[in-house]
Design a protein around this motif. Sequence first.
Motif, PDB file in Angstrom:
ATOM      1  N   ALA A 452      24.586 -73.475-105.441  1.00  0.00           N
ATOM      2  CA  ALA A 452      25.144 -73.769-106.766  1.00  0.00           C
ATOM      3  C   ALA A 452      26.182 -74.873-106.643  1.00  0.00           C
ATOM      4  N   TRP A 454      29.316 -76.708-109.093  1.00  0.00           N
ATOM      5  CA  TRP A 454      30.112 -76.770-110.319  1.00  0.00           C
ATOM      6  C   TRP A 454      30.878 -78.093-110.338  1.00  0.00           C
ATOM      7  N   LEU A 459      28.799 -75.161-114.356  1.00  0.00           N
ATOM      8  CA  LEU A 459      27.657 -74.983-113.467  1.00  0.00           C
ATOM      9  C   LEU A 459      26.643 -76.085-113.744  1.00  0.00           C
ATOM     10  N   THR A 462      21.777 -75.151-109.778  1.00  0.00           N
ATOM     11  CA  THR A 462      21.611 -73.849-109.147  1.00  0.00           C
ATOM     12  C   THR A 462      20.183 -73.703-108.665  1.00  0.00           C
ATOM     13  N   THR A 467      21.065 -77.873-114.060  1.00  0.00           N
ATOM     14  CA  THR A 467      21.150 -77.031-115.261  1.00  0.00           C
ATOM     15  C   THR A 467      21.048 -77.855-116.532  1.00  0.00           C
TER      16      THR A 467
END
Length: 491
Positions: A452, A454, A459, A462, A467
Amino acid sequence: MSQCDLLIRNARIVDGSGAPVRNGDVAVTRGRIVAIGDLSGWVPAEVVDADGKVLSPGFIDVHTHDDTNVIRQPQMWPKLSQGITTVIVGNCGISASPVTLKGDPPDPMNLLGTAEAFQYPSFGAYADAVNTASPSVNVAALIGHTALRQNQMDTLDRAANAKEIAAMRAQLAEALDYGALGLSTGLAYANAYAASTQEIMALAEPLADAGGIYTTHLRSEFAEILDAMDEAFQTGKHARVPVVISHLKCAGVENWGRTVDVLKALDAARKEQVVGCDCYPYTASSSTLDLKQVTDQIDILITWSEPHPAMGGKLLAEIAAEWRLPQLEAAKRLQPAGAVYHCMSEADVRNVLKHPATAVGSDGLPNDPMPHPRLWGAFPRVLGYYCREQQLFELPEAVHKMTGLSAERFGLAERGFIREGYWADLVLFDPETVRDLATFTDPQQAAEGIAAVWVNGVLSATDKQPTGRRAGRFLRRGRIGNTLPAAASAV
């Protein structure tokens, strides 16, 4: 009871400072880290179980040529997929701004795209365009010397005169006022090679008052490398600013093994001034096709050719044999073109990579149709191959070279560390499985083991997929220290 937007539980925290791994939780609110430790009593809006994976600061790619791609291709998947949350653009003397072209972009500015990609006559226009594009990674920028030269000079095969230097300095000063990190040069390239040392020193003078930095693709990475390093050190001393030697290497078969002397020279300079370097974890370089580097001693892979696009992906030796020409003549026929040069020794790469002054940069070329695999794999390769498999350094040191060291060197305020109050640029990865998959024959492959990512608490990737949430922003320069620390080794 404390509340937060995001709580990452059960992580092995590597905080970017080089400190040992520790177990704990990290809480994030409004994009910033608000607490670290045993946070079992906290109430999060969202919780992520790290399940014992490593949580580190997001990786900072200190050497990129993503200047126009962060705007034209803001998803930035080649970088985000390997855990990179910030890119530094404008390296090697080439930048997208401030630029006003007189025609096609001169070599090597063509690495950044065609003329249509250069839309930013001022640095402010570029910064605004980055924020409008909202890329998936943060962007900080250097100002390229070759870009300034082509703005102000009628021909680039000579040194600049006093009037031209004054005009370049004015553009640089305006960019520094707007938050540019500093000045970069690419003195090995034909369109900057004619610049005198005095020209570079004069341009570097405004950096000290602004708290900027000087980075350089040395005038030579071959036999004359020590002289080229001395020129860089003298420029830094004259301007009273930190110096970064870009992608430090000993290129060419005759030069192999000389990193011992090169690193001795670096250490000697570091006793008197603030000096560092970066490198990428591969034994091959990549740039435009340079006739001075054509030799039959190494493999040279052609990555693109404007007049002969079908030759992309072939070795220069194969093309020369097919055309029944010497390699140099074949190279002339291919230009303008790009190439990968297998020009370094593994031992030299290891020596530079493990040196305490070395940060990691990819130097990837995102516009190459068949890019060097460093574009997709540089950072996982450090973690997987050099750290886990080759045990060149411990994990905290590897992460430090990709995060905290980079942030401090380039004045990226509140980035590069897992600390309370810092921005939540974070990457979660499995240290047992992380590895690069990109190869020279199949370079556009995302790495394994990055769980993942960020960016500013959002986020962004992942399970090897973006995303679609892009939270990057333009980063203005923070103050970069220009005094030597007591230990003489902190930068």
